[in-house]
Design an enzyme around this catalytic site. Structure first.
Site, short mmCIF file in Angstrom:
data_model
loop_
_atom_site.label_atom_id
_atom_site.label_comp_id
_atom_site.label_asym_id
_atom_site.label_seq_id
_atom_site.Cartn_x
_atom_site.Cartn_y
_atom_site.Cartn_z
N VAL A 132 0.83 -1.21 0.00
CA VAL A 132 0.00 0.00 0.00
C VAL A 132 0.87 1.26 0.00
O VAL A 132 0.55 2.25 -0.67
CB VAL A 132 -0.97 0.00 1.20
CG1 VAL A 132 -1.87 1.23 1.17
CG2 VAL A 132 -1.83 -1.26 1.19
N ALA A 179 -7.37 19.18 -4.23
CA ALA A 179 -7.09 19.59 -2.83
C ALA A 179 -7.05 21.11 -2.71
O ALA A 179 -7.20 21.66 -1.62
CB ALA A 179 -5.77 18.99 -2.37
N ARG A 225 13.07 -0.72 4.43
CA ARG A 225 13.81 -1.04 3.21
C ARG A 225 13.10 -0.41 2.02
O ARG A 225 11.92 -0.07 2.10
CB ARG A 225 13.96 -2.55 3.02
CG ARG A 225 12.67 -3.32 2.89
CD ARG A 225 12.93 -4.82 2.90
NE ARG A 225 13.15 -5.31 4.25
CZ ARG A 225 12.19 -5.70 5.07
NH1 ARG A 225 10.92 -5.65 4.69
NH2 ARG A 225 12.45 -6.12 6.29
N GLU A 285 -10.25 5.79 5.71
CA GLU A 285 -11.09 5.24 4.63
C GLU A 285 -10.53 3.93 4.09
O GLU A 285 -11.28 3.00 3.77
CB GLU A 285 -11.19 6.27 3.49
CG GLU A 285 -12.04 5.85 2.31
CD GLU A 285 -13.50 5.67 2.68
OE1 GLU A 285 -14.17 6.66 2.96
OE2 GLU A 285 -13.97 4.51 2.69
N VAL A 344 -11.22 -0.09 5.41
CA VAL A 344 -12.35 -0.99 5.13
C VAL A 344 -12.64 -1.04 3.63
O VAL A 344 -12.85 -0.01 2.99
CB VAL A 344 -13.63 -0.52 5.87
CG1 VAL A 344 -14.78 -1.49 5.61
CG2 VAL A 344 -13.37 -0.38 7.36
N ILE A 347 -13.20 1.05 -2.04
CA ILE A 347 -14.60 1.50 -1.98
C ILE A 347 -14.72 2.60 -0.93
O ILE A 347 -14.36 2.38 0.22
CB ILE A 347 -15.55 0.35 -1.59
CG1 ILE A 347 -15.36 -0.87 -2.49
CG2 ILE A 347 -17.01 0.82 -1.62
CD1 ILE A 347 -16.17 -2.09 -2.03
N GLU A 372 -3.04 -10.62 4.22
CA GLU A 372 -2.39 -10.00 5.38
C GLU A 372 -1.03 -10.65 5.62
O GLU A 372 -0.77 -11.77 5.17
CB GLU A 372 -3.26 -10.20 6.63
CG GLU A 372 -4.58 -9.49 6.58
CD GLU A 372 -4.43 -8.00 6.37
OE1 GLU A 372 -3.84 -7.33 7.23
OE2 GLU A 372 -4.87 -7.50 5.32
N LYS A 374 -12.93 -5.08 10.07
CA LYS A 374 -13.63 -4.14 9.18
C LYS A 374 -15.10 -4.00 9.57
O LYS A 374 -15.65 -2.89 9.55
CB LYS A 374 -13.48 -4.60 7.74
CG LYS A 374 -12.04 -4.55 7.24
CD LYS A 374 -11.87 -5.32 5.94
CE LYS A 374 -10.44 -5.29 5.44
NZ LYS A 374 -10.20 -6.24 4.35
N GLY A 407 -5.16 -4.69 -2.63
CA GLY A 407 -4.23 -4.42 -3.72
C GLY A 407 -3.63 -3.03 -3.57
O GLY A 407 -4.18 -2.16 -2.88
N1 HSE Z 1 -6.06 -8.81 3.41
C1 HSE Z 1 -7.05 -7.86 3.10
C2 HSE Z 1 -8.04 -8.46 2.13
C3 HSE Z 1 -6.42 -6.63 2.50
O1 HSE Z 1 -7.74 -9.48 1.53
O2 HSE Z 1 -9.13 -7.94 1.97
C4 HSE Z 1 -7.33 -5.45 2.46
O3 HSE Z 1 -7.74 -5.07 3.74
#
Ligand code: HSE
Length: 434
Positions: free
Chosen positions: A14, A33, A46, A127, A130, A134, A188, A203, A300
């Site tokens: 991310v 903005a 790293r 945001e 979750v 979206i 994760e 979430k 992603g």
């Molecule tokens: N591991 C989470 C998923 C990443 O697969 O939805 C996004 O929160």
């Protein structure tokens, strides 16, 4: 207006996505903005070959970013509740706003972190925590603020949905699909969070708090993952006209709030039953608007970065104009959150799918149905298969009407005690979402 300077902490999937989106879409982002957004510093243990930070100020100590007097917004993309929590606390203590994609941090420590942020007059924006790309937090806190939210149900773990979809469509092996999800950056760091439903639980707790106006209650959620789903259940669900999805459900009633994450049969005719792969969807029922559905990529690099950057833009708009944000962390003004009771799973009512192995002899089906009718559980549909070649037992599948979980468990115990039933009864909850 003077530019807004941010610090990015964490340069994984991310973090690199956020760097790349901010760099690539600089013109549109600044225009929206109303001010330039400058990446003042990056804190990462790293480098990441997915983004070119050769012209950036990079430190190996993320706490440098939280202490950097030039940085106004700390973007926490480390994950977990260890260093990430300390970092966010330090950033708040130093009067910095925080943007985070960290659902575990918000679900488990959001109450105390929001209180600290409010005391300091700074904002924690989340945001991206979750449903990835979206904008569901914005939809619930702002777009639906006229409504009493009755319930919401969501496919909110991309990895789990990707695994279930690949198993169903390609007959692929669970472990093999999970490995691919890890390679694609969906899973994760500890993938049991995905397959055992913990990520979805984080979430759902956040969504429920915003929907109903209650403090975050992670310890009260009921959680079941997808690791026990057998391929034959996917096939039989399909024969009954249902898809199996890993669903988070939050519902408010007079008695309290239902807060649960588990595999669920959903009628195939519902739009949400057709949400496949890494895509997420959240169905929200408001009393004024009716049912609304929010759909998009739930994991992603760039889908999640899309939500992170949107939060940065929101903050930059208010910082640039010298105003404070007017949206409370959970969407309800401080002091108006209510501690609704969370209902134990035994008290919750759903319909059920049951699968059992029965001896192939007369009267077994009637023994099973007698137990169910004795407990006032009516049967919606039954499928009984021919015995496989040479086998002396047959698979028997039933769909029941709605009943309380404790009543159904009583029935299952009685069915498992029948001489003609072999082994345990598999049960999966059913939601019609109508
Ligand atoms: N591991 C989470 C998923 C990443 O697969 O939805 C996004 O929160």
């Amino acid at each position: 207006m003077k530019p807004v300077k941010i610090g990015i902490c964490g340069l994984g999937t991310v973090g690199s996505g956020t760097f790349n989106v901010l760099t690539r879409n600089q013109r549109e982002i600044s225009a929206r903005a109303g001010t330039d957004i400058i990446i003042e510093q990056i804190g990462a243990r790293r480098d990441n070959p997915a983004c070119d930070t050769s012209n950036s100020n990079v430190t190996r100590d993320v706490f440098d970013v939280a202490r950097n007097p030039e940085v106004e917004v700390v973007v926490e993309l480390i994950g977990g509740t260890g260093i990430a929590k300390e970092l966010v606390e330090e950033a708040i203590a130093n009067g910095k706003h925080v943007v985070t994609a960290n659902k575990a941090l918000i679900a488990e420590f959001g109450n105390e972190l929001f209180a600290k942020a409010e005391a300091k007059g700074v904002t924690i924006a989340y945001e991206a925590a979750v449903a990835g790309g979206i904008p569901i937090i914005k939809a619930l806190r702002e777009g639906l603020s006229a409504n009493k939210i009755e319930w919401l149900a969501g496919i909110i773990n991309g990895t789990g949905n990707f695994i279930l979809t690949e198993m169903r469509d390609k007959g692929r092996d669970f472990a093999d699909v999970l490995k691919e999800a890890q390679e694609l950056g969906y899973a994760e760091a500890d993938p049991t969070f995905d397959v055992e439903g913990i990520d979805a639980a984080h979430k759902l707790v956040i969504l429920a708090s915003i929907a109903f106006g209650m403090p975050l209650q992670f310890n009260s959620i009921f959680t079941e993952g997808i690791s026990e789903i057998a391929p034959e259940d996917v096939v039989h669900a399909d024969e009954f006209g249902y898809s199996i999805k890993h669903l988070g459900v939050a519902r408010q009633s007079e008695a309290g709030v239902e807060l649960r994450v588990h595999p669920t049969l959903i009628p195939k005719k519902r739009l949400i039953a057709n949400v496949d792969g890494v895509m997420n969807a959240v169905l929200v029922k408001g009393d004024a608007v009716g049912p609304t559905l929010y759909y998009g990529p739930g994991a992603g690099a760039e889908p999640t970065a899309s939500a992170v950057v949107a939060d940065v833009v929101d903050l930059a708009r208010t910082l640039g104009s010298g105003q404070q944000t007017t949206v409370a962390h959970l969407g309800f003004a401080a002091g108006s959150l209510q501690d609704f009771p969370i209902l134990p799973i035994e008290e919750i009512e759903t319909a059920y799918y049951l699968r059992m192995e029965a001896e192939d002899k007369p009267g077994v089906l009637s023994e099973v149905t007698k137990i169910l009718s004795g407990l006032d559980i009516s049967i919606e549909a039954v499928i009984q298969k021919e015995p496989a070649n040479g086998a002396s037992d047959v698979p028997l599948m039933l769909l029941t009407n709605r009943t309380q979980e404790k009543n159904l468990l009583n029935a299952v115990n009685q069915i498992e005690a029948l001489d003609a039933i072999i082994g345990q009864v598999t049960r999966i909850r059913v939601e019609t979402l109508g």
